[in-house]
Design an enzyme around this catalytic site. Sequence first.
Site, short mmCIF file in Angstrom:
data_model
loop_
_atom_site.label_atom_id
_atom_site.label_comp_id
_atom_site.label_asym_id
_atom_site.label_seq_id
_atom_site.Cartn_x
_atom_site.Cartn_y
_atom_site.Cartn_z
N THR A 75 0.85 -1.19 0.00
CA THR A 75 0.00 0.00 0.00
C THR A 75 0.88 1.23 0.00
O THR A 75 1.77 1.35 0.84
CB THR A 75 -0.89 -0.02 1.26
OG1 THR A 75 -1.78 -1.13 1.15
CG2 THR A 75 -1.68 1.26 1.42
N TYR A 107 -7.29 -8.85 7.68
CA TYR A 107 -8.37 -8.10 7.04
C TYR A 107 -9.61 -9.01 6.88
O TYR A 107 -9.66 -10.07 7.52
CB TYR A 107 -7.87 -7.48 5.73
CG TYR A 107 -6.77 -6.48 6.04
CD1 TYR A 107 -7.07 -5.27 6.64
CD2 TYR A 107 -5.42 -6.78 5.81
CE1 TYR A 107 -6.07 -4.36 6.99
CE2 TYR A 107 -4.41 -5.89 6.16
CZ TYR A 107 -4.74 -4.68 6.75
OH TYR A 107 -3.76 -3.79 7.10
N HIS A 157 -6.38 -11.08 -0.87
CA HIS A 157 -5.60 -10.71 0.32
C HIS A 157 -6.29 -11.29 1.55
O HIS A 157 -7.22 -10.70 2.09
CB HIS A 157 -5.52 -9.19 0.41
CG HIS A 157 -4.61 -8.67 1.49
ND1 HIS A 157 -3.89 -9.50 2.33
CD2 HIS A 157 -4.28 -7.39 1.86
CE1 HIS A 157 -3.17 -8.75 3.17
NE2 HIS A 157 -3.41 -7.48 2.90
N ASN A 178 -2.88 -7.36 13.37
CA ASN A 178 -4.25 -6.81 13.28
C ASN A 178 -5.26 -7.62 14.08
O ASN A 178 -6.44 -7.74 13.71
CB ASN A 178 -4.71 -6.72 11.81
CG ASN A 178 -4.25 -5.43 11.14
OD1 ASN A 178 -3.96 -4.43 11.82
ND2 ASN A 178 -4.18 -5.43 9.82
N ASN A 186 -2.84 -11.00 7.19
CA ASN A 186 -2.74 -9.77 7.99
C ASN A 186 -4.04 -9.26 8.62
O ASN A 186 -4.17 -8.07 8.90
CB ASN A 186 -2.10 -8.64 7.16
CG ASN A 186 -0.69 -8.98 6.73
OD1 ASN A 186 -0.11 -9.95 7.22
ND2 ASN A 186 -0.13 -8.22 5.80
C1 LIG Z 1 4.61 0.17 2.97
C2 LIG Z 1 4.09 -1.23 3.05
C3 LIG Z 1 2.80 -1.51 2.65
C4 LIG Z 1 2.31 -2.82 2.66
N1 LIG Z 1 1.05 -3.08 2.15
C5 LIG Z 1 0.64 -4.35 2.01
C6 LIG Z 1 -0.55 -4.64 1.30
O1 LIG Z 1 -1.25 -3.76 0.75
N2 LIG Z 1 -0.92 -5.95 1.19
C7 LIG Z 1 -0.17 -6.96 1.77
O2 LIG Z 1 -0.53 -8.14 1.65
N3 LIG Z 1 0.99 -6.71 2.42
C8 LIG Z 1 1.41 -5.44 2.52
N4 LIG Z 1 2.65 -5.19 3.09
C9 LIG Z 1 3.51 -6.31 3.52
C10 LIG Z 1 4.48 -6.73 2.40
O3 LIG Z 1 3.77 -7.27 1.31
C11 LIG Z 1 5.50 -7.79 2.88
O4 LIG Z 1 4.82 -8.94 3.31
C12 LIG Z 1 6.37 -7.27 4.03
O5 LIG Z 1 6.92 -5.99 3.73
C13 LIG Z 1 7.50 -8.25 4.32
O6 LIG Z 1 8.36 -8.41 3.22
P1 LIG Z 1 9.84 -7.72 3.24
O7 LIG Z 1 10.54 -8.26 4.47
O8 LIG Z 1 10.49 -8.18 1.97
O9 LIG Z 1 9.62 -6.26 3.32
C14 LIG Z 1 3.14 -3.88 3.13
C15 LIG Z 1 4.44 -3.59 3.55
C16 LIG Z 1 4.93 -2.29 3.51
C17 LIG Z 1 6.35 -2.01 3.93
#
Ligand SMILES: Cc1cc2nc3c(=O)[nH]c(=O)nc-3n(C[C@H](O)[C@H](O)[C@H](O)COP(=O)(O)O)c2cc1C
Length: 383
Positions: A29, A183, A178, A238, A181
């Site tokens: 997001t 939702y 999705h 959440n 987390n």
């Molecule tokens: C800014 C931001 C927004 C995120 N928005 C979503 C989202 O919209 N949907 C989702 O499933 N996960 C969302 N996540 C989680 C990421 O998809 C991912 O699972 C998480 O960052 C862990 O991966 P990484 O260690 O490579 O960052 C978001 C993470 C970040 C940092």
Amino acid sequence: MNPPSSLLFSPARLGPLTLANRIAMAPMTRSRATADGTPTPLMAEYYAQRASAGLIVTEGVSISAQGQGFLNVPGIFTDAHEAAWRPIVQRVHDAGSRVFMQLWHVGRIAHPDNMQAGEFPVAPSALAFDRTVVTPTGLQPPPVPRELSDEGVRAVIADYARAARRAVDAGCDGVEIHAANGYLPGQFLHQSSNLRTDGWGGSIGGRARFLVETARACCEAVGADRVGVRLSPFSVFNGASSTDDAALHDHLLRELAPLGLIYLHVVTAEVAGNQTVVREGGADRPDVVGFARERWPHGLIAAGGFDRDSAERELAAGRADVIAFGRDFIGNPDLPERLRHGHPLVPRQPADWYGAGAEGYTDYPLWTAERAGLANDTHKEAP
Ligand SMILES: Cc1cc2nc3c(=O)[nH]c(=O)nc-3n(C[C@H](O)[C@H](O)[C@H](O)COP(=O)(O)O)c2cc1C
């Protein structure tokens, strides 16, 4: 050159799709849509910059006005949304990547001040989320959500199917439900948010039914090889918790597998939402990827806390087919290239994650530009 053993940078099959590499951009997001959820040309630039990933999973996209709970999140429930996604998907395709749109209904993690006039948060049960959410006037606790009727549940499932259809009509290669987390799908799955005694709650089968029926409806709308699901088993992010988490997910995967979905996307226990989990005293982390691999006969994407070496190890062990990277893709649009050559990564800057406009969004340099800048700086400092 790739090391000969590199799987990360070699092409992969995911269902009927060929991916240029096994790197996915995780859904994130970024809050750059208009107030009514219309995606913007800036988003096309952002995603095109990151299209060296074999697969891009978009940020969460609202399936309905009812499902939107955060500001400036894009939607896929009007003709205008669909039309505005088309050039974004086209840009990514032109750059050689694939796009799955993440379908999002936030359920009770919503505040009416973030929703269109007349909308109110809904959930499996009238149980409030006990934290706060960001609103235009600061952090506020969400209200007690309205409990969905049986008819209401079926209407939400139909909204998912319609959104899936629109996403594919906008050119997406598929959609990702999705269900991670905490939702709406997670709220149905977990005891902490589902007190229903009808067919959508109670037993494990009842709590899993919403997601299974949603996945089935999306498969009917666009075909199973265009539908993936994202889960975060064993996470309590959440407020999602159940005392029977392992049995619940075991059942769920056995129910989802026969649908023939293109992939399951799991989030490891390394992260909760957008943050790395700090565990005191070396406490055990559940092996989410191993748990999923044992039970899932189709494509498997793993996300959460990976770097190049851990990603290669996971692929080499056959534990996952594709590795998704999230936070590092924000500041490193050319992340695959940087990983491949061992170039340094731009550090994470959380203050920019949900900001507005191009700053901290489309203005991160490619390695080539960064290196040129460094060279110039050195030049400037030279006597
Ligand atoms: C800014 C931001 C927004 C995120 N928005 C979503 C989202 O919209 N949907 C989702 O499933 N996960 C969302 N996540 C989680 C990421 O998809 C991912 O699972 C998480 O960052 C862990 O991966 P990484 O260690 O490579 O960052 C978001 C993470 C970040 C940092």
